[in-house]
Design an enzyme around this catalytic site. Structure first.
Site, PDB file in Angstrom:
ATOM      1  N   THR A  11      -0.662  -1.108  -4.956  1.00 39.21           N
ATOM      2  CA  THR A  11      -1.888  -1.848  -5.268  1.00 39.21           C
ATOM      3  C   THR A  11      -2.311  -1.678  -6.719  1.00 39.21           C
ATOM      4  O   THR A  11      -2.810  -2.620  -7.341  1.00 39.21           O
ATOM      5  CB  THR A  11      -3.032  -1.375  -4.348  1.00 39.21           C
ATOM      6  N   THR A  86      -0.744   3.046  -1.652  1.00 39.99           N
ATOM      7  CA  THR A  86      -1.460   4.034  -0.841  1.00 39.99           C
ATOM      8  C   THR A  86      -0.994   4.102   0.604  1.00 39.99           C
ATOM      9  O   THR A  86      -1.119   5.155   1.242  1.00 39.99           O
ATOM     10  CB  THR A  86      -2.973   3.749  -0.852  1.00 39.99           C
ATOM     11  N   ASP A  87      -0.468   3.015   1.159  1.00 37.08           N
ATOM     12  CA  ASP A  87      -0.182   2.989   2.596  1.00 37.08           C
ATOM     13  C   ASP A  87       0.804   4.059   3.024  1.00 37.08           C
ATOM     14  O   ASP A  87       0.656   4.661   4.090  1.00 37.08           O
ATOM     15  CB  ASP A  87       0.328   1.603   3.023  1.00 37.08           C
TER      16      ASP A  87
END
Length: 329
Positions: A11, A86-87
C-alpha cells in the site's frame, strides 16, 4: 551508516488505477528523495523489485527472495529496511527473523495503511520511524508500525482501519516512539549470528481451523500428500473437539506419516497449555505439539523455514519446544 532499502510493493507505494490501488515503481525514487532529505548524513540505496506485489499475493518464495536479497548485500550495508504490504507483513517479518537469527545488524520491515500518494497518510511517519530505529535502536529483525517497534516473529496485524495496525500480544514492544524513543532493555543470550535462507516452497504447510461443527472432510483436502506441516488453530488454551474420533484419526494419520502439526490458540493472547483439558489432551494423543504462545504467522513461517532447511520430523518438533527468534516466551 549505509542503509539498504528493499521496496517490495504494498500500500505504501500504491497509486490509483481502474482496478483500484496498485504498486507503483516510481515510488522508489520518491521515497529515496524523502530519505535523503530526512537523514542527509546517512547513505541510502533504494532497490525497487522488478515484480512489485500487493502483499495479499505474497508467497513463501517471496520471503526467500527478500532474504536472499538482504543476504547478498550483507557485507556492503550496515542496516536494512524492507517496505512491504501490511496484509502479510507479519508473515514476512517472522520469516526474516528465522533467516537472520541473532543478527548483528538491524533489519526493519514497515509499510503503511494509507498510500503516500494521498495527502493524508501514515507512510512517511512509518518510514522515518523505521529509519530512526535502524540508526538508534537494537540489532535484530523487527517490524515498525504506528510508533511501535516489535520483534519480527512476534508481530501480527490486528486492525484494518487504525494507523497503529500491529501489535505483539504476548511480548512487549522493543521500542515505543513518541516525542522520543522509549527502549525496552533485554538481557539477550550470547549467541552467534546465524544467517540461513533456505528454499521456501508453497503448499508444504497449511492451516487447520477449528470451528463449531468441524468435520474430517473439511480438513481432508488440506492434509494432502504434499503437506509436511500444519498449524492447528484451536480454541482457548489449545482445545478441540475430542468427541470427533474421525477428526482425531485424521490428525493421527497425518502425524504418523510425518506431518508436523503445531497447536496455536485462536485467542491471539495467551498460550496453549497442552493437556490441561480433556479436549486438548486428545490432540496431544493424536500427535499434535504445542505452539505455546506463538502467533500463527510465526508458527507458519517457522515450519516453512525448518522444512526448507531439510530438517526431519523429530528435529522440527524439538525446535518448537525452544525459541529461535524470540517467537516463544
Amino acid at each position: 551508516m549505509k542503509i539498504y532499502v528493499a521496496y517490495t510493493g504494498g500500500t505504501i507505494g500504491m497509486v490509483p488505477s481502474e482496478q483500484g490501488y496498485v504498486p507503483d515503481a516510481a515510488f522508489a525514487n520518491t521515497v529515496s528523495q524523502a530519505l535523503v532529505a530526512y537523514q542527509p548524513e546517512h547513505e541510502f540505496s533504494v532497490h525497487c523489485y522488478a515484480n512489485l506485489i500487493d502483499s495479499s499475493n505474497a508467497t513463501p518464495a517471496d520471503w526467500q527472495t527478500i532474504g536472499e536479497d538482504i543476504q547478498s548485500k550483507w557485507a556492503e550495508f550496515d542496516a536494512f529496511l524492507v517496505l512491504h504490504g501490511t496484509d502479510t507483513m507479519a508473515y514476512t517479518s517472522s520469516a526474516l527473523a528465522f533467516m537472520f537469527q541473532h543478527s548483528r545488524k538491524p533489519i526493519v520491515v514497515t509499510g503503511s495503511q494509507i498510500p503516500m500518494v494521498k495527502r493524508r497518510n501514515d507512510a512517511l511517519s512509518n518510514v522515518f520511524g523505521a529509519v530512526d530505529a535502524l540508526i538508534q535502536g537494537p540489532q535484530g529483525v523487527f517490524l515498525f508500525f504506528g510508533g511501535l517497534l516489535l520483534e519480527g516473529a512476534r508481530a501480527r496485524k490486528v486492525n484494518t482501519s487504525d494507523l497503529q495496525a500491529f501489535q505483539s500480544p504476548n511480548f512487549l514492544p522493543r521500542g515505543t516512539l513518541g516525542i522520543e524513543w522509549n527502549w525496552r532493555k533485554m538481557h539477550l543470550p550470547k549467541a552467534a549470528e546465524l544467517i540461513q535462507v533456505p528454499p521456501m516452497q508453497a503448499g508444504v504447510v497449511t492451516l487447520l481451523p477449528v470451528f463449531p461443527g468441524v468435520q474430517a472432510s473439511h480438513w481432508q483436502g488440506l492434509l494432502d500428500d504434499k503437506v509436511k506441516g500444519a498449524v492447528l488453530l484451536s480454541y482457548g488454551a489449545g482445545n478441540g473437539p475430542d468427541q470427533n474420533q474421525e477428526l482425531l484419526d485424521l490428525l493421527k494419520a497425518a502425524n504418523d506419516r510425518g506431518v508436523v502439526i503445531v497447536n496455536v490458540s485462536q485467542c491471539g493472547t495467551g498460550a496453549v497449555a497442552a493437556g490441561t483439558y480433556a479436549a486438548g489432551s486428545a490432540l496431544v494423543r493424536a500427535g499434535v505439539i504445542s505452539g505455546a504462545d506463538m502467533t500463527f504467522e510465526a508458527a507458519f513461517s517457522k515450519l516453512h523455514f525448518l522444512l526448507g532447511l531439510g530438517w526431519q520430523e523429530e528435529a522440527i518438533k524439538q525446535a518448537f519446544a525452544t525459541t529461535l527468534a524470540f517467537e516463544i516466551s
